[in-house]
Design an enzyme around this catalytic site. Structure first.
Site, mmCIF file in Angstrom:
data_model
loop_
_atom_site.group_PDB
_atom_site.id
_atom_site.type_symbol
_atom_site.label_atom_id
_atom_site.label_comp_id
_atom_site.label_asym_id
_atom_site.label_seq_id
_atom_site.Cartn_x
_atom_site.Cartn_y
_atom_site.Cartn_z
ATOM 1 N N ASN A 50 -0.300 -11.414 -52.926
ATOM 2 C CA ASN A 50 -0.044 -12.805 -53.318
ATOM 3 C C ASN A 50 -0.227 -12.992 -54.816
ATOM 4 O O ASN A 50 0.449 -12.282 -55.576
ATOM 5 C CB ASN A 50 -0.755 -13.836 -52.432
ATOM 6 C CG ASN A 50 -2.241 -13.699 -52.304
ATOM 7 O OD1 ASN A 50 -2.743 -12.629 -52.014
ATOM 8 N ND2 ASN A 50 -2.962 -14.788 -52.524
ATOM 9 N N ASP A 51 -1.042 -13.909 -55.267
ATOM 10 C CA ASP A 51 -1.033 -14.330 -56.670
ATOM 11 C C ASP A 51 -1.065 -13.193 -57.694
ATOM 12 O O ASP A 51 -1.852 -12.255 -57.560
ATOM 13 C CB ASP A 51 -2.270 -15.171 -56.987
ATOM 14 C CG ASP A 51 -2.488 -16.322 -56.036
ATOM 15 O OD1 ASP A 51 -1.682 -16.495 -55.113
ATOM 16 O OD2 ASP A 51 -3.495 -17.024 -56.208
ATOM 17 N N TYR B 180 -11.004 -13.059 -55.378
ATOM 18 C CA TYR B 180 -9.822 -13.927 -55.432
ATOM 19 C C TYR B 180 -9.264 -14.029 -56.844
ATOM 20 O O TYR B 180 -9.697 -13.309 -57.758
ATOM 21 C CB TYR B 180 -10.166 -15.297 -54.831
ATOM 22 C CG TYR B 180 -10.159 -15.265 -53.321
ATOM 23 C CD1 TYR B 180 -8.973 -15.495 -52.618
ATOM 24 C CD2 TYR B 180 -11.307 -14.978 -52.585
ATOM 25 C CE1 TYR B 180 -8.945 -15.438 -51.234
ATOM 26 C CE2 TYR B 180 -11.292 -14.926 -51.198
ATOM 27 C CZ TYR B 180 -10.101 -15.154 -50.530
ATOM 28 O OH TYR B 180 -10.071 -15.092 -49.162
ATOM 29 N N ASP C 225 -9.747 -19.946 -59.093
ATOM 30 C CA ASP C 225 -8.611 -19.548 -59.942
ATOM 31 C C ASP C 225 -8.833 -19.836 -61.419
ATOM 32 O O ASP C 225 -8.027 -20.522 -62.060
ATOM 33 C CB ASP C 225 -7.297 -20.229 -59.482
ATOM 34 C CG ASP C 225 -7.023 -20.098 -57.987
ATOM 35 O OD1 ASP C 225 -7.533 -19.131 -57.379
ATOM 36 O OD2 ASP C 225 -6.306 -20.946 -57.443
#
Lengths: 497, 497
Positions: free
Chosen positions: A46-47, A106, A167
């Site tokens: 993902n990101d 993350y 984030d």
């Protein structure tokens, strides 16, 4: 396969190497696998994280769950490039292996220091009651790719925010490092961007929320980025649950941007006069775009092509998603442009110049066998309409269609309704943009197996999407029911990276 | 780290994915890692396997032990290419997961059928007393890379051979498939090549040993290959323990070839009149070369760069070895030539033409900063001598040296004695070849981090070697103590694949 919590959060040490080797081979052998984009070595990507320039190379990392198409225990996978196009995989860089990132390393960002790349990211820890405790963590990567994590968090969850606090983007502005963090306000349960600053990367001062809009930004903002494009501040962010009356969008979650006039970071102010919040990408599948300013001041962005809470056909093959190509950001007449980087042209094999012929109420084949990996530049004259078919089968009963009209009510509509396997249909099968009336339409289209990136009118719009066409030969064709279509263009097959 | 038998033969399922991910990252991040050659994703690579052309692509596999720099439980890793230069990793293809290959899916070959690639390889099973039982196994790979193993062995250990019976090469000749297998004769404990044939790949007829020499080929022959070069048969093989009075060699084990006049396979005869057994490579590190005839009849070879029972410096980094570039085989005046394939030129970045200047008892720098990945073409005139330094440090106290003399007793000597970390020194630190007297010397040198491949006089000799220079800037220089050296040449940095 049902992904239980136990499976998703199983330590990497408790998965077998045999399983991983099989998953890696499965991802590599898929006919849908990308050839010139960053893709997961196995499992789910993902990101983009840590997009940066350090030690003479471009760096990017991606969020990875290596064990299947699920959002499980996340780590950072590392790639480097000399030209923003050819990426070399270096593998696992930030593993979820401390008490602060025990439930996932993350998303985050990176900033180049003299001899080290400083990484800043969100680590999640879940307690016995499965309550999430987010920590903003730091780590130093040396020139050999060795990552050393700081022993203690740099920033912990503030009083004013819920556990949706993640984030971090770090960047330097003036004499300070600034950090912006996606947040959910505890009192209002609305999406916010928290701002911190630091001089020496040791102590971080909380500057409160960044003031950039009077509107409510849904219930959470993910992946905020602040970069400068031709000296104007640009805020890129993902407001989850944003009211569609504030900004219209069709994807499950939007990736938005706001172009500002200036920022006063010491006052936590992002000032914009006329600019409105807009969709960064007008396609189906862009999220979590990460941007940064290179040492020469240029701004580059790279996106996750994939969306949270959406299933993709390759979930069945135990892998999912990819990153977009790198997009160079610039301004033209006060508008944001997103353009392929120059080095993309190095992927081109010998080009084919398209020779127009008149189409009257019919179909013209532009390329008989396009393959799965190409670039198509196409210019369509004003005041006409028709349909461009990509990845078309024999009789065009299956294709990815671009309906264009370049007259008074000029529009471009992309449909994947007849492009193979259907998915995410509850969010629609078409995406449409308005075009300037009576103007030539310039399309730069990049196809990479199951990925399509369309740059429109020099990057004024980008439409990015996944599609999963049936296997077999594929043609490119133009159809028109209303007389001739005038066009010119070039087609290049592209090399793999 | 000591590699116990338990560790070497531990099932892949009992290694952790975390360990594998770390090993993969370690191999990728090594400064010695190759950039345009096939290298292990993790752990140890050895023999090339299954080199073939199938489904519109070139295929090669390599012997892999993914868990460290040890000869443990082997599998096949798969790569494909459109041009024999740019290889795409597809990962694990043949795992040691049946009773017949429980202790390793060892080396073998492949032959393209209509819709499938037929793989033939040696599976080892060890019984309770650790006695090895070699089986020659078959498997079909479909166009999606899916491998289906045959339930039962195709060939079992014959009465006349010991358990050193392995490395089947399958090829078609006339209406039959032929299989040659490396063997140790039970009665004489000498190296042999066993020959079988089959019409439908179901029943295999034992034709006994291939008759190709009257000399004793040591105690075992590994990796035999029979290909046709300009219609002449060429036998490539690795006779372990070969008496150096039969053919001189310096490596721990040699990789030899014999050019024949013709073969009568039905009579198990390989006929050669004047040709002698020769070293295939005159460097330090080539072994287990695999060759095959492409559909157009051309013969291509690829080698393991590494030797059995030799430790390399990257063992400390838990990975080892690489494959050579693909070499096209041809004949010229009855001599075997090994040449880079044409597509290698596509790796070249902008070239630098070397401008000669007179060297009198001194040193001339040809390239100030060569980097770690380049091609150097150099022509040295007749009747002179000097030294070419590759990967040279500041004062040339460290470099890989090529001493050349092109006069009456013309020779080329490669030395890695002052090229960084030393290893395998008990087999010498130099390799020397004789050159034709009073002739121009043509060198084509490929450097890839820790790999050097030198093609001499259009491929009449190849010298391949690993070297592990210290990190830092590297120059290319010419030194001469006996007056001027006349040369011309071109230098290209090369792209990664």
């Amino acid at each position: 396969m049902e992904w239980t919590r136990e499976m998703r959060y199983r330590p990497y040490a408790d998965w077998s190497a045999e399983t991983l080797l099989k998953l890696q081979a499965q991802a590599s052998n898929s006919p849908y696998q990308m050839g010139y984009h960053i893709r997961p070595t196995s499992g789910l990507l993902n990101d983009p994280n840590g997009f940066s320039y350090f030690n003479g190379q471009w760096h990017v990392f991606y969020q990875s769950f290596p064990f299947g198409a699920a959002h499980g225990l996340k780590s950072w996978m590392h790639l480097v490039s000399d030209d923003l196009v050819h990426w070399k995989e270096l593998g696992l860089a930030v593993a979820p292996d401390t008490k602060y990132d025990s439930h996932g390393a993350y998303s985050g960002s990176a900033i180049a220091l003299d001899e080290q790349l400083f990484l800043m990211y969100t680590g999640n820890h879940r307690d016995q009651n499965w309550i999430r405790h987010p920590f903003q963590l730091g780590a130093y990567m040396d020139q050999n790719g060795e990552v050393t994590k700081l022993a203690e968090p740099l920033i912990t969850q503030p009083e004013y925010a819920t556990d949706h606090f993640r984030d971090p983007q770090i960047f330097k502005h003036g004499e300070y490092y600034y950090i912006i963090i996606g947040a959910q306000d505890k009192a209002t349960k609305s999406g916010k961007i928290a701002l911190f600053r630091s001089k020496g990367l040791k102590e971080f001062t909380d500057l409160g929320y960044l003031d950039f809009t009077a509107d409510t930004m849904g219930y959470m903002i993910e992946c905020p980025n602040l970069v400068f494009v031709d000296e104007q501040p640009l805020l890129i962010f993902c407001p989850q649950g944003l009211d569609k009356d504030i900004v219209a969008y069709e994807n499950i979650y939007p990736n938005m941007y706001l172009l500002g006039d200036k920022v006063r970071l010491d006052q936590a102010k992002f000032e914009t006069s006329t600019q409105q919040i807009k969709n960064l990408d007008d396609g189906f599948d862009v999220y979590a775009t990460q941007a940064f300013n290179a040492p020469d001041g240029k701004a580059y962005a790279i996106s996750w092509v994939g969306l949270p809470d959406v299933s993709y056909p390759t979930d069945q093959e135990n892998w999912a998603n990819c990153l977009s190509q790198v997009k160079e950001l610039s301004l033209k007449d006060g508008k944001l442009l997103q353009r392929p980087v120059n080095s993309m042209a190095e992927l081109r094999k010998k080009g084919t110049i398209l020779i127009p012929s008149e189409i009257v109420s019919g179909s013209q084949q532009l390329i008989a066998e396009s393959g799965e990996q190409y670039e198509l530049k196409l210019t369509l004259d004003t005041d006409q309409n028709g349909t461009l078919h990509l990845a078309g089968n024999d009789d065009l009963s299956q294709s990815l269609t671009l309906d264009f009209s370049t007259g008074q009510d000029a529009q471009l509509t992309v449909s994947r309704a007849h492009a193979g396997q259907q998915f995410a249909t509850k969010f629609g099968t078409t995406r449409k943009i308005d075009l300037p009336a009576h103007q030539t339409l310039e399309l730069e289209i990049f196809i990479d197996h199951s990925l399509c990136e369309i740059f429109i009118n020099g990057g004024e719009h980008v439409m990015t999407l996944r599609f999963f066409a049936d296997q077999g030969p594929k043609q490119i064709a133009l159809t028109s029911e209303n007389g001739p279509v005038n066009y010119r263009g070039t087609f290049w097959k592209l090399k793999s990276i």
